[in-house]
Enzyme design. Structure first.
Site, PDB file in Angstrom:
ATOM      1  N   SER A 212       0.654  -1.286  -0.072  1.00 15.24           N
ATOM      2  CA  SER A 212      -0.096   0.064   0.002  1.00 15.24           C
ATOM      3  C   SER A 212       0.867   1.386  -0.094  1.00 15.24           C
ATOM      4  O   SER A 212       0.564   2.035  -0.810  1.00 15.24           O
ATOM      5  CB  SER A 212      -0.972   0.048   1.111  1.00 15.24           C
ATOM      6  OG  SER A 212      -1.964  -0.953   1.170  1.00 15.24           O
TER       7      SER A 212
ATOM      8  N   LYS B  89      -9.994  -4.702  10.899  1.00 14.83           N
ATOM      9  CA  LYS B  89     -11.204  -4.096   9.944  1.00 14.83           C
ATOM     10  C   LYS B  89     -12.474  -4.212  10.761  1.00 14.83           C
ATOM     11  O   LYS B  89     -13.443  -3.538  10.365  1.00 14.83           O
ATOM     12  CB  LYS B  89     -11.090  -5.005   8.695  1.00 14.83           C
ATOM     13  CG  LYS B  89     -10.207  -4.783   7.856  1.00 14.83           C
ATOM     14  CD  LYS B  89     -10.373  -5.518   6.547  1.00 14.83           C
ATOM     15  CE  LYS B  89      -9.236  -5.945   5.843  1.00 14.83           C
ATOM     16  NZ  LYS B  89      -9.764  -6.335   4.479  1.00 14.83           N
TER      17      LYS B  89
ATOM     18  N   ASN C 154     -12.117  -1.019   5.747  1.00 17.26           N
ATOM     19  CA  ASN C 154     -10.440  -0.980   5.260  1.00 17.26           C
ATOM     20  C   ASN C 154     -10.247   0.564   5.014  1.00 17.26           C
ATOM     21  O   ASN C 154      -8.940   0.559   4.582  1.00 17.26           O
ATOM     22  CB  ASN C 154     -10.463  -2.005   4.173  1.00 17.26           C
ATOM     23  CG  ASN C 154     -10.974  -1.317   2.758  1.00 17.26           C
ATOM     24  OD1 ASN C 154     -11.767  -0.419   2.933  1.00 17.26           O
ATOM     25  ND2 ASN C 154     -10.231  -1.711   1.573  1.00 17.26           N
TER      26      ASN C 154
ATOM     27  N   GLY D 293     -14.445 -19.623   0.004  1.00 15.92           N
ATOM     28  CA  GLY D 293     -13.935 -18.841   1.316  1.00 15.92           C
ATOM     29  C   GLY D 293     -15.013 -17.973   1.807  1.00 15.92           C
ATOM     30  O   GLY D 293     -16.196 -17.520   1.220  1.00 15.92           O
TER      31      GLY D 293
ATOM     32  N   GLY E 148     -14.304 -15.568   4.708  1.00 10.26           N
ATOM     33  CA  GLY E 148     -13.638 -14.680   5.557  1.00 10.26           C
ATOM     34  C   GLY E 148     -13.886 -12.993   5.140  1.00 10.26           C
ATOM     35  O   GLY E 148     -15.081 -12.790   4.617  1.00 10.26           O
TER      36      GLY E 148
ATOM     37  N   TYR F 121      -2.699 -12.170  -5.184  1.00  7.70           N
ATOM     38  CA  TYR F 121      -1.846 -11.386  -6.185  1.00  7.70           C
ATOM     39  C   TYR F 121      -0.440 -11.683  -6.362  1.00  7.70           C
ATOM     40  O   TYR F 121       0.241 -11.275  -7.277  1.00  7.70           O
ATOM     41  CB  TYR F 121      -2.330 -10.151  -6.258  1.00  7.70           C
ATOM     42  CG  TYR F 121      -1.717  -9.356  -4.753  1.00  7.70           C
ATOM     43  CD1 TYR F 121      -2.485  -9.232  -3.695  1.00  7.70           C
ATOM     44  CD2 TYR F 121      -0.457  -9.134  -4.643  1.00  7.70           C
ATOM     45  CE1 TYR F 121      -1.869  -8.640  -2.155  1.00  7.70           C
ATOM     46  CE2 TYR F 121       0.368  -8.664  -3.579  1.00  7.70           C
ATOM     47  CZ  TYR F 121      -0.924  -8.539  -2.435  1.00  7.70           C
ATOM     48  OH  TYR F 121      -0.083  -8.082  -1.136  1.00  7.70           O
TER      49      TYR F 121
END
Ligand code: ATR
Length: 282
Positions: free
Chosen positions: A21, A68, A89, A127, A129, A216
């Site tokens: 980030s 979060k 986020n 998933g 989550g 990624y």
């Protein structure tokens, strides 16, 4: 040049050391020549970190694992989709009023919509989550018929109930993929260093399918390589990372994000094999 006028934005999470980030946001500030800087804070006490955002007049924060959900307790307002997802986020500080957003759903939808339309399609989401929750809320809002599958079936049931999904189950129900238009992996399976793994057997992939892997690193996961070999359209995880950051950039600065500069910084870092992990997704 950092000086007394510099507006500070930051990442708060734990761990944050390998996050991409700072690179993506700072590349954007440089491209536009604006007096912003983005730094990372490894934070264990989210309450005090958010007091710090107010106290120091930090303009905005990206929030990552494990804060979060807990961050919601300490902010003043929440953007409705983030409330529905149950996680923020992003925090924006407008003269001491802190508003929480979630840009993961938009980021994922934008990445998907570059490759396929969504309305009326059937998607299998693997998933349950935080990332899966954001994507599930986004997909349902677009009129997608959703089947949620997870290793731990109870969590799939909870998420399916929360978003009113059409189906749910354990990973024994992967055959749902045969009638799906879209497959999304939101688990860390396939991520460095265990790159040889994929939850979905290759023979379940068919050429009417669009396959999106939110992992990624590496850019080409086993799932995406096999999807291409089976004639599927593919959506890369780094696009979601880029687009969720771009929306944060716009919330922090009020300016249109310089996507090309941000994307080039990101893809160069990934090519250089930066040791980014699933947990440092943003
Ligand atoms: P995030 O916020 O990044 O989505 P998370 O909330 O920890 O991270 O969720 C990780 C998801 O990946 C979960 O759905 C998890 O399945 P469980 O609920 O059974 O734990 C899934 N996951 C992680 N490792 C996995 C593995 N090796 N095989 C299958 N699913 C896995």
């Amino acid at each position: 040049m950092i000086n007394a006028d510099t507006k500070i934005c930051c990442l708060i999470g734990n761990p944050v050391e390998h996050s991409l980030s700072p690179l993506i946001h700072n590349a954007g500030y440089q491209a536009l020549g604006i007096n912003y800087a983005y730094v990372s804070f490894r934070v264990s006490d989210i309450k005090r970190a958010i007091e710090g955002i107010r106290g120091l007049g930090i303009r905005g924060a990206s929030v990552t694992i494990p804060h979060k959900v807990s961050a919601i307790k300490y902010i003043d307002k929440i953007d409705p989709p983030a409330g529905e997802i149950g996680a923020v986020n992003t925090i924006v500080n407008d003269d001491g009023v802190l508003t929480g957003y979630n840009t993961d759903d938009d980021g994922a939808l934008k990445a998907l919509e570059e490759v396929t339309t969504l309305g009326g399609k059937k998607a299998v989401l693997i998933g349950s989550g935080g990332a899966a929750s954001a994507i599930a809320v986004g997909l349902k809002a677009k009129g997608v018929k959703l089947v949620v599958l997870n290793r731990t079936e109870d969590k799939a049931i909870k998420l399916a109930e929360k978003v009113n999904a059409e189906g749910f189950g354990s990973l024994k129900k992967l055959s749902e993929i045969s009638s799906a238009d879209i497959l999304i992996n939101t688990t860390p399976v396939g991520m460095l260093p265990k790159t040889g793994r994929s939850i979905t057997p290759k023979d379940l992939l068919h050429n009417r399918l669009t396959v999106f892997d939110i992992v990624y690193n590496p850019k080409d996961t086993r799932l995406l390589i096999e999807a291409r070999e089976r004639g599927c359209a593919v959506v890369y995880g780094y696009k979601m990372l880029l687009y969720q950051a771009a929306r944060q950039f716009e919330l922090f600065t009020g300016l249109k994000a310089p996507l090309a500069a941000m994307e080039s910084a990101l893809t160069q870092a990934l090519k250089g094999g930066r040791d980014a992990t699933h947990f440092d997704r943003r």
